[in-house]
Structure formats: structure tokens, C-alpha cells
Write an enzyme that holds these catalytic residues in place. Structure first.
Site, PDB file in Angstrom:
ATOM      1  N   ASN A   1     -10.290  -0.444   0.193  1.00  0.00           N
ATOM      2  CA  ASN A   1      -8.825  -0.374   0.204  1.00  0.00           C
ATOM      3  C   ASN A   1      -8.292  -0.897  -1.141  1.00  0.00           C
ATOM      4  OD1 ASN A   1      -6.089  -0.844   0.566  1.00  0.00           O
ATOM      5  ND2 ASN A   1      -6.311  -1.665   2.639  1.00  0.00           N
TER       6      ASN A   1
ATOM      7  N   CYS B   1       0.822  -1.230   0.000  1.00  0.00           N
ATOM      8  CA  CYS B   1       0.000   0.000   0.000  1.00  0.00           C
ATOM      9  C   CYS B   1       0.850   1.272   0.000  1.00  0.00           C
ATOM     10  CB  CYS B   1      -0.930   0.003   1.201  1.00  0.00           C
ATOM     11  SG  CYS B   1      -1.919  -1.481   1.308  1.00  0.00           S
TER      12      CYS B   1
ATOM     13  N   HIS C   1      -3.401   6.914   2.456  1.00  0.00           N
ATOM     14  CA  HIS C   1      -3.855   5.601   2.006  1.00  0.00           C
ATOM     15  C   HIS C   1      -5.202   5.314   2.673  1.00  0.00           C
ATOM     16  CE1 HIS C   1      -4.210   1.453   1.169  1.00  0.00           C
ATOM     17  NE2 HIS C   1      -3.890   1.041   2.382  1.00  0.00           N
TER      18      HIS C   1
HETATM   19  O1  UT7 Z   1      -3.872  -1.594   3.548  1.00  0.00           O
HETATM   20  C1  UT7 Z   1      -3.156  -2.375   4.421  1.00  0.00           C
HETATM   21  C2  UT7 Z   1      -3.422  -1.955   5.751  1.00  0.00           C
HETATM   22  N1  UT7 Z   1      -4.600  -2.607   6.254  1.00  0.00           N
HETATM   23  C3  UT7 Z   1      -5.240  -2.045   7.246  1.00  0.00           C
HETATM   24  O2  UT7 Z   1      -4.887  -0.972   7.649  1.00  0.00           O
HETATM   25  C4  UT7 Z   1      -6.366  -2.806   7.902  1.00  0.00           C
HETATM   26  C5  UT7 Z   1      -6.280  -2.624   9.387  1.00  0.00           C
HETATM   27  N2  UT7 Z   1      -7.277  -3.328  10.143  1.00  0.00           N
HETATM   28  C6  UT7 Z   1      -8.611  -3.012  10.120  1.00  0.00           C
HETATM   29  O3  UT7 Z   1      -9.039  -2.172   9.367  1.00  0.00           O
HETATM   30  C7  UT7 Z   1      -9.521  -3.689  11.127  1.00  0.00           C
HETATM   31  O4  UT7 Z   1      -8.731  -4.378  12.067  1.00  0.00           O
HETATM   32  C8  UT7 Z   1     -10.546  -4.663  10.490  1.00  0.00           C
HETATM   33  C9  UT7 Z   1     -11.595  -3.880   9.748  1.00  0.00           C
HETATM   34  C10 UT7 Z   1      -9.838  -5.644   9.584  1.00  0.00           C
HETATM   35  C11 UT7 Z   1     -11.254  -5.455  11.610  1.00  0.00           C
HETATM   36  O5  UT7 Z   1     -11.877  -4.575  12.506  1.00  0.00           O
HETATM   37  P1  UT7 Z   1     -11.760  -4.808  14.077  1.00  0.00           P
HETATM   38  O6  UT7 Z   1     -12.585  -3.810  14.734  1.00  0.00           O
HETATM   39  O7  UT7 Z   1     -10.275  -4.785  14.379  1.00  0.00           O
HETATM   40  O8  UT7 Z   1     -12.405  -6.213  14.260  1.00  0.00           O
HETATM   41  P2  UT7 Z   1     -11.749  -7.540  14.833  1.00  0.00           P
HETATM   42  O9  UT7 Z   1     -10.775  -8.090  13.852  1.00  0.00           O
HETATM   43  O10 UT7 Z   1     -11.266  -7.262  16.219  1.00  0.00           O
HETATM   44  O11 UT7 Z   1     -13.009  -8.479  14.911  1.00  0.00           O
HETATM   45  C12 UT7 Z   1     -14.111  -8.167  15.763  1.00  0.00           C
HETATM   46  C13 UT7 Z   1     -15.200  -9.180  15.502  1.00  0.00           C
HETATM   47  C14 UT7 Z   1     -14.711 -10.638  15.400  1.00  0.00           C
HETATM   48  O12 UT7 Z   1     -15.679 -11.454  15.989  1.00  0.00           O
HETATM   49  P3  UT7 Z   1     -15.452 -12.065  17.457  1.00  0.00           P
HETATM   50  O13 UT7 Z   1     -14.198 -12.875  17.343  1.00  0.00           O
HETATM   51  O14 UT7 Z   1     -15.309 -10.868  18.353  1.00  0.00           O
HETATM   52  O15 UT7 Z   1     -16.685 -12.838  17.672  1.00  0.00           O
HETATM   53  C15 UT7 Z   1     -14.696 -10.899  13.917  1.00  0.00           C
HETATM   54  O16 UT7 Z   1     -14.890 -12.278  13.612  1.00  0.00           O
HETATM   55  O17 UT7 Z   1     -15.801  -8.891  14.218  1.00  0.00           O
HETATM   56  C16 UT7 Z   1     -15.868 -10.089  13.463  1.00  0.00           C
HETATM   57  N3  UT7 Z   1     -15.798  -9.746  12.049  1.00  0.00           N
HETATM   58  C17 UT7 Z   1     -16.886  -9.505  11.301  1.00  0.00           C
HETATM   59  N4  UT7 Z   1     -18.197  -9.476  11.598  1.00  0.00           N
HETATM   60  C18 UT7 Z   1     -19.043  -9.189  10.602  1.00  0.00           C
HETATM   61  C19 UT7 Z   1     -14.682  -9.613  11.277  1.00  0.00           C
HETATM   62  N5  UT7 Z   1     -15.038  -9.300  10.019  1.00  0.00           N
HETATM   63  C20 UT7 Z   1     -16.400  -9.223  10.011  1.00  0.00           C
HETATM   64  C21 UT7 Z   1     -17.340  -8.939   9.019  1.00  0.00           C
HETATM   65  N6  UT7 Z   1     -18.650  -8.924   9.358  1.00  0.00           N
HETATM   66  N7  UT7 Z   1     -16.986  -8.658   7.754  1.00  0.00           N
END
Ligand code: UT7
Length: 331
Positions: free
Chosen positions: A286, A116, A256
Site C-alpha cells: 500500500n 490514499c 487504490h
Molecule cells: O490505505 C488505507 C486503507 N487501509 C486499508 O484498507 C487496510 C484495511 N485493513 C486490512 O487490510 C486488514 O484488516 C489487515 C490486513 C490490516 C488485517 O487483516 P485481518 O484479516 O483484518 O486481521 P485482524 O486484524 O483481524 O487480525 C487477525 C489476527 C490477529 O491475531 P489474534 O488477535 O486473532 O490472535 C492479529 O494479531 O492476525 C494477527 N496479525 C498478524 N499475524 C501475523 C495481524 N498482523 C499480523 C501479521 N502477521 N503481520
């Protein structure tokens, strides 16, 4: 007077696939909701290539738009650098495919992978050739087809990404204008947090991927999130401090586009008003190295930047890598 010590952006362009893929479309494919995606990421929809459509087609269209904007032809180009982590082929490179597509017969061509951060890395490399007088006009393109490498069954990652290309023609500009500074960095020791296997894959990487397709993108979202928030602030401050500038001198930050919560958090840490940080994340998700040039083209075409405005581009991502640039807009 144009001076090769001063290089800047002479023209910009972008191209997104026609197909719009909304959060509601994802609701039909994986266990997710429009509400979760919007709230946690800021993304409402993204553009996705058709299966049979190669990614470099987007790069060709973006390049033609940037050349027209610069008032140059493909034959004027000395070098093409394509920033990509999703090349259609490992060989020939995206840059050679695009060189052929636009007919840039005299241009040298190579790809650069800094995920990225690739557009900022490529701009920086282009600048070295221009400043030393080796080349005059360099085309830089961020060109990505993330839909081709993501796991369409993994809700943790698939809803985040889109496809697209953004291009800029770089060349000599008036003294005092153009790219004033760039700053690059990498932390390979954190690379395991975001991986896309290619010619080799470890047992550990196989185990991380729950579905049958193992050569797909995998990310530890929360680790990358923590890194992104810190590095976006640090990078922006560093690139300005090195040349004695401050955030007060900046009209617009073009970051980004990964997650609206990353942008909001970095905005707060930097202490700038929301309007100073551009976002079009809701429309495209993204798109890795393409996100900064696509955003730049959009803000330029909307008339939001004028000659003399100071801009900061800041990117972070796989590698892990980061980079920032300060540009005094010269058009
Ligand atoms: O370009 C490269 C750089 N990339 C980035 O900068 C991405 C950085 N990371 C992020 O943007 C975020 O960490 C994410 C959007 C990927 C995830 O958000 P989060 O608030 O950190 O969620 P999490 O990974 O802590 O997951 C929270 C919950 C989980 O469920 P449990 O384990 O708490 O039951 C996930 O399974 O949300 C769940 N989850 C979803 N639920 C519904 C993860 N993806 C989804 C989804 N829909 N699409």
C-alpha cells in the site's frame, strides 16, 4: 480540437525506491510469516526508501518521466499539486521541493492531504483550474514515504506499506476525451480509525501505540477494511451513474491498492470480471496516494490501455476519505 472544458492526462510517470523488502525480510523483524501476509493481504514485497533518502526524490523522478511522456518541459507547468500524507517537511511543502528539483520556475505549488484518496482529490482540483482557464498545465503527483511514519515493531501495520511516487501531467484534451467525472467524499467522524500524529497527539492516541515511538501510523485494520469494501463499490457506481455510464462501458478499474481481499470483495460486489480490476499490490504493498498513479503508469507502459478506453480510478483511506474518477484515455 483541444478545449479547456475537457481536461485529461497528457503524460504519466512513476518512481519506486530500488530497495526491495520482502515478506521474508519482515519475518526477521516481527512475529509474522510470509504465508500470513500473502494470504491476508496479497502483498509479497514492497519498496522501501533508505533512511537518508528523502521521499520527494521519488516525486522528482516520477515528474520528469510524466513530463517527457507529455512532450512538455518543467517550464511549461503552471501548477504543481502533490498529494501526500508523508511530507519530508511540513514547510517547505513537497510540491515546493519538487518544483525546485525539476526547475518548474513559473509553477505555483501546494500540497494536498487526502491520504490514499489524494491523487483523485488532486486531479479534481487540477481540473477546476484548467476548466476555468486559469492554468493550462498542472502536474499532479502522489508521493509517499510510508516507511518513514510506520511503526517498524507493529506487525499489524508495518507489513502493509511501501514507498513510491506516481505523477500525471494534466491539461486540455480533445473534446469527448479526458476526465469525464470525479466524485469525492469524506467522513471525518471515522478519522480515528487511521491516524498519523504530527504537531499534536492526544493521550488516547499515545495509549494506542504500544512501542516507544508515538508519532507513527496506527490503524484499526478491520474497521477500515469494512469501510473500504463498501465505499469502493458505492463510489464506483456513483461516479458512473452521475454521467449515465455503466460498468459495461469500462475497460479497466484502477483502484487504490490496499489489500487483495478488499479488491476481490469489491470486484464481486460490482459484478465485474477479475481482469477488469488492476492490481500490482503483490509488488509494492500500500503506497497511499501513489498507488493509483503508479498502477496507471504501469498499465499504460505495458500497453494495456488505448486511446478511447474508459477507465475508473477509485481510492479510499485516511480521513476517512474516498474518491473516484472516470477517464476516457486520450493518448
Ligand atoms: O490505505 C488505507 C486503507 N487501509 C486499508 O484498507 C487496510 C484495511 N485493513 C486490512 O487490510 C486488514 O484488516 C489487515 C490486513 C490490516 C488485517 O487483516 P485481518 O484479516 O483484518 O486481521 P485482524 O486484524 O483481524 O487480525 C487477525 C489476527 C490477529 O491475531 P489474534 O488477535 O486473532 O490472535 C492479529 O494479531 O492476525 C494477527 N496479525 C498478524 N499475524 C501475523 C495481524 N498482523 C499480523 C501479521 N502477521 N503481520
Amino acid at each position: 480540437m483541444q478545449n479547456r472544458n475537457n481536461y485529461g492526462i497528457l503524460g504519466v510517470g512513476s518512481c519506486l525506491p530500488e530497495k526491495v523488502f520482502t515478506n521474508h525480510d519482515w519475518e526477521k523483524l516481527v512475529d509474522t510469516t510470509d504465508e500470513w501476509i500473502t494470504k491476508r493481504t496479497g502483498i509479497s514485497e514492497r519498496r522501501i526508501l533508505e533512511k537518508e533518502q528523502p521521499t520527494h526524490e521519488l516525486g522528482i523522478k516520477a515528474a520528469k518521466m510524466a513530463l517527457e511522456d507529455a512532450g512538455l518541459t518543467a517550464e511549461d507547468l503552471d501548477l504543481i499539486i502533490v498529494a501526500t500524507e508523508t511530507p519530508d517537511y511540513l514547510s517547505p511543502s513537497m510540491s515546493c521541493l519538487i518544483q525546485k528539483g525539476i526547475g518548474a520556475k513559473k509553477a505555483a505549488a501546494f500540497d494536498l492531504n487526502a491520504a490514499c484518496s489524494g491523487f483523485i482529490y488532486s486531479m479534481t482540483v487540477a481540473g477546476q483550474f484548467i476548466k476555468t482557464g486559469v492554468y493550462k498545465y498542472v502536474l499532479v503527483i502522489g508521493c509517499e514515504g510510508l516507511s518513514k511514519v510506520m511503526d517498524w515493531k507493529d506487525r499489524n501495520t508495518c507489513v502493509l506499506f511501501g514507498d513510491g511516487a506516481g505523477a500525471a501531467v494534466l491539461g486540455p484534451v480533445e473534446e469527448g476525451y479526458g476526465v469525464l467525472n470525479t466524485y469525492l467524499g469524506a467522513a471525518g467522524d471515522l478519522g480515528h480509525n487511521l491516524t498519523i500524529p504530527c504537531c499534536f497527539i492526544t493521550e488516547e492516541d499515545i495509549a494506542k501505540r504500544p512501542n516507544e515511538n508515538k508519532r507513527v501510523l496506527w490503524m484499526d485494520g478491520s474497521e477500515v477494511f469494512k469501510f473500504a469494501v463498501k465505499i469502493m463499490e458505492q463510489c464506483t457506481r456513483q461516479v458512473l451513474e452521475e454521467i449515465g455510464m455503466s460498468l459495461d462501458d469500462i475497460k479497466l478499474i484502477v483502484p487504490h491498492q490496499a489489500n487483495i481481499r478488499i479488491l476481490e470483495s469489491a470486484t464481486k460486489r460490482l459484478g465485474v470480471e477479475n481482469e477488469k480490476v488492476f492490481s500490482n499490490l503483490h509488488k509494492y504493498g500500500n503506497i497511499s496516494s501513489a498507488s493509483i498513479p503508479v498502477a496507471l503508469n504501469e498499465t499504460y507502459r505495458e500497453g494495456k490501455i488505448a486511446k478511447g478506453d474508459n477507465l475508473v480510478f477509485v481510492g479510499f483511506g485516511g480521513g476517512l476519505t474516498w474518491g473516484a474518477a472516470v477517464v476516457k484515455w486520450s493518448k
